[in-house]
Design a protein around this motif. Sequence first.
Motif, PDB file in Angstrom:
ATOM      1  N   GLY A  38       0.772  -1.238   0.000  1.00 48.68           N
ATOM      2  CA  GLY A  38       0.000   0.000   0.000  1.00 48.68           C
ATOM      3  C   GLY A  38       0.803   1.289   0.000  1.00 48.68           C
ATOM      4  N   LEU A  39       2.116   1.191  -0.096  1.00 46.82           N
ATOM      5  CA  LEU A  39       2.941   2.396  -0.112  1.00 46.82           C
ATOM      6  C   LEU A  39       2.949   2.970  -1.525  1.00 46.82           C
ATOM      7  CD1 LEU A  39       4.689   3.852   2.049  1.00 46.82           C
ATOM      8  CD2 LEU A  39       6.652   2.836   0.929  1.00 46.82           C
ATOM      9  N   ASP A  40       2.431   4.177  -1.670  1.00 43.73           N
ATOM     10  CA  ASP A  40       2.377   4.807  -2.990  1.00 43.73           C
ATOM     11  C   ASP A  40       3.513   5.816  -3.150  1.00 43.73           C
ATOM     12  OD1 ASP A  40       1.593   7.078  -1.548  1.00 43.73           O
ATOM     13  OD2 ASP A  40      -0.523   6.804  -2.028  1.00 43.73           O
ATOM     14  N   SER A  41       3.581   6.423  -4.319  1.00 41.50           N
ATOM     15  CA  SER A  41       4.685   7.338  -4.627  1.00 41.50           C
ATOM     16  C   SER A  41       4.679   8.577  -3.738  1.00 41.50           C
ATOM     17  CB  SER A  41       4.657   7.743  -6.103  1.00 41.50           C
ATOM     18  OG  SER A  41       3.443   8.389  -6.418  1.00 41.50           O
ATOM     19  N   VAL A  42       3.513   9.042  -3.348  1.00 39.45           N
ATOM     20  CA  VAL A  42       3.439  10.212  -2.463  1.00 39.45           C
ATOM     21  C   VAL A  42       4.066   9.881  -1.109  1.00 39.45           C
ATOM     22  CG1 VAL A  42       1.881  11.791  -1.263  1.00 39.45           C
ATOM     23  CG2 VAL A  42       1.436  11.166  -3.637  1.00 39.45           C
ATOM     24  N   ARG A  43       3.738   8.708  -0.589  1.00 36.61           N
ATOM     25  CA  ARG A  43       4.328   8.289   0.698  1.00 36.61           C
ATOM     26  C   ARG A  43       5.829   8.056   0.560  1.00 36.61           C
ATOM     27  NH1 ARG A  43      -0.821   5.404   1.039  1.00 36.61           N
ATOM     28  NH2 ARG A  43      -2.071   6.396   2.644  1.00 36.61           N
ATOM     29  N   MET A  44       6.263   7.534  -0.573  1.00 40.10           N
ATOM     30  CA  MET A  44       7.708   7.359  -0.786  1.00 40.10           C
ATOM     31  C   MET A  44       8.416   8.706  -0.762  1.00 40.10           C
ATOM     32  SD  MET A  44       8.534   4.422  -3.561  1.00 40.10           S
ATOM     33  CE  MET A  44       7.298   3.187  -3.839  1.00 40.10           C
ATOM     34  N   MET A  45       7.813   9.700  -1.389  1.00 41.66           N
ATOM     35  CA  MET A  45       8.414  11.039  -1.369  1.00 41.66           C
ATOM     36  C   MET A  45       8.436  11.602   0.051  1.00 41.66           C
ATOM     37  SD  MET A  45       9.855  11.988  -4.069  1.00 41.66           S
ATOM     38  CE  MET A  45      10.222  13.601  -3.416  1.00 41.66           C
ATOM     39  N   THR A  46       7.412  11.300   0.841  1.00 37.77           N
ATOM     40  CA  THR A  46       7.401  11.708   2.243  1.00 37.77           C
ATOM     41  C   THR A  46       8.597  11.106   2.966  1.00 37.77           C
ATOM     42  OG1 THR A  46       4.996  11.906   2.251  1.00 37.77           O
ATOM     43  CG2 THR A  46       6.068  11.610   4.395  1.00 37.77           C
ATOM     44  N   LEU A  47       8.872   9.829   2.706  1.00 33.42           N
ATOM     45  CA  LEU A  47      10.022   9.182   3.331  1.00 33.42           C
ATOM     46  C   LEU A  47      11.332   9.781   2.853  1.00 33.42           C
ATOM     47  CD1 LEU A  47       8.783   5.491   3.222  1.00 33.42           C
ATOM     48  CD2 LEU A  47       9.136   6.884   5.280  1.00 33.42           C
ATOM     49  N   VAL A  48      11.433  10.058   1.554  1.00 33.21           N
ATOM     50  CA  VAL A  48      12.650  10.685   1.025  1.00 33.21           C
ATOM     51  C   VAL A  48      12.902  11.999   1.755  1.00 33.21           C
ATOM     52  CG1 VAL A  48      13.667  11.826  -0.995  1.00 33.21           C
ATOM     53  CG2 VAL A  48      12.578   9.586  -1.256  1.00 33.21           C
ATOM     54  N   GLU A  49      11.893  12.836   1.881  1.00 29.45           N
ATOM     55  CA  GLU A  49      12.061  14.128   2.546  1.00 29.45           C
ATOM     56  C   GLU A  49      12.402  13.956   4.024  1.00 29.45           C
ATOM     57  OE1 GLU A  49      12.366  17.000   0.993  1.00 29.45           O
ATOM     58  OE2 GLU A  49      12.092  15.832  -0.846  1.00 29.45           O
ATOM     59  N   ARG A  50      11.734  13.015   4.682  1.00 28.80           N
ATOM     60  CA  ARG A  50      12.005  12.762   6.106  1.00 28.80           C
ATOM     61  C   ARG A  50      13.451  12.316   6.300  1.00 28.80           C
ATOM     62  NH1 ARG A  50       8.017   8.784   9.290  1.00 28.80           N
ATOM     63  NH2 ARG A  50       6.640  10.496   8.725  1.00 28.80           N
ATOM     64  N   TRP A  51      13.886  11.371   5.473  1.00 30.68           N
ATOM     65  CA  TRP A  51      15.230  10.835   5.638  1.00 30.68           C
ATOM     66  C   TRP A  51      16.304  11.820   5.183  1.00 30.68           C
ATOM     67  CZ3 TRP A  51      13.228   5.580   3.493  1.00 30.68           C
ATOM     68  CH2 TRP A  51      12.537   4.907   4.504  1.00 30.68           C
ATOM     69  N   ARG A  52      16.001  12.660   4.224  1.00 31.64           N
ATOM     70  CA  ARG A  52      16.938  13.729   3.863  1.00 31.64           C
ATOM     71  C   ARG A  52      17.125  14.672   5.044  1.00 31.64           C
ATOM     72  NH1 ARG A  52      14.798  15.730  -2.023  1.00 31.64           N
ATOM     73  NH2 ARG A  52      15.710  14.083  -3.286  1.00 31.64           N
ATOM     74  N   ALA A  53      16.027  15.005   5.722  1.00 30.20           N
ATOM     75  CA  ALA A  53      16.088  15.893   6.883  1.00 30.20           C
ATOM     76  C   ALA A  53      16.907  15.275   8.013  1.00 30.20           C
ATOM     77  CB  ALA A  53      14.679  16.228   7.371  1.00 30.20           C
ATOM     78  N   GLN A  54      16.982  13.939   8.023  1.00 26.19           N
ATOM     79  CA  GLN A  54      17.757  13.241   9.045  1.00 26.19           C
ATOM     80  C   GLN A  54      19.183  12.961   8.590  1.00 26.19           C
ATOM     81  OE1 GLN A  54      15.515   9.821  10.449  1.00 26.19           O
ATOM     82  NE2 GLN A  54      13.697  11.054  10.748  1.00 26.19           N
ATOM     83  N   GLY A  55      19.558  13.501   7.443  1.00 27.45           N
ATOM     84  CA  GLY A  55      20.945  13.425   7.011  1.00 27.45           C
ATOM     85  C   GLY A  55      21.239  12.626   5.760  1.00 27.45           C
ATOM     86  N   ALA A  56      20.267  11.927   5.199  1.00 27.43           N
ATOM     87  CA  ALA A  56      20.489  11.153   3.975  1.00 27.43           C
ATOM     88  C   ALA A  56      20.329  12.092   2.776  1.00 27.43           C
ATOM     89  CB  ALA A  56      19.522   9.981   3.895  1.00 27.43           C
ATOM     90  N   THR A  57      21.214  13.065   2.692  1.00 26.28           N
ATOM     91  CA  THR A  57      21.060  14.170   1.743  1.00 26.28           C
ATOM     92  C   THR A  57      21.174  13.769   0.276  1.00 26.28           C
ATOM     93  OG1 THR A  57      23.397  14.713   2.009  1.00 26.28           O
ATOM     94  CG2 THR A  57      21.825  15.894   3.412  1.00 26.28           C
ATOM     95  N   THR A  58      21.773  12.620  -0.010  1.00 26.25           N
ATOM     96  CA  THR A  58      21.903  12.216  -1.416  1.00 26.25           C
ATOM     97  C   THR A  58      20.786  11.269  -1.850  1.00 26.25           C
ATOM     98  OG1 THR A  58      23.359  10.362  -0.858  1.00 26.25           O
ATOM     99  CG2 THR A  58      24.410  12.489  -1.362  1.00 26.25           C
ATOM    100  N   LEU A  59      19.862  10.954  -0.951  1.00 21.79           N
ATOM    101  CA  LEU A  59      18.760  10.056  -1.278  1.00 21.79           C
ATOM    102  C   LEU A  59      17.831  10.702  -2.301  1.00 21.79           C
ATOM    103  CD1 LEU A  59      17.335   7.351  -0.549  1.00 21.79           C
ATOM    104  CD2 LEU A  59      15.996   8.664   1.109  1.00 21.79           C
ATOM    105  N   GLU A  60      17.447   9.916  -3.302  1.00 23.22           N
ATOM    106  CA  GLU A  60      16.527  10.374  -4.345  1.00 23.22           C
ATOM    107  C   GLU A  60      15.367   9.384  -4.448  1.00 23.22           C
ATOM    108  OE1 GLU A  60      16.787  13.187  -6.018  1.00 23.22           O
ATOM    109  OE2 GLU A  60      18.771  13.743  -5.278  1.00 23.22           O
TER     110      GLU A  60
END
Length: 82
Positions: A38-60
């Motif tokens: 049930g994980l859609d692209s919008v939720r994936m982008m939410t995770l990308v932004e969350r994890w970037r904020a936690q330091g995974a700055t190169t995550l796409e």
Amino acid sequence: MSPTNPSLSPERVRADVAELLGCDPAEIGSDDDLVDLGLDSVRMMTLVERWRAQGATTLEFPDLAERPELGHWTALLTGSAA
């Protein structure tokens, strides 16, 4: 460049995914297809932004979309298995 980030633990990655899926973290298997769960692209982008904020700055987004499995994401983000 690898998105690996020592501040993200395997438990944190699992908990973040479970939160967006609305399930218990223990219900998600390492090899489960998160899109099928049930994980859609919008939720994936939410995770990308969350994890970037936690330091995974190169995550796409494609890093996650390419293999939407918890084990792959955990290895990508933390360098360890889920």
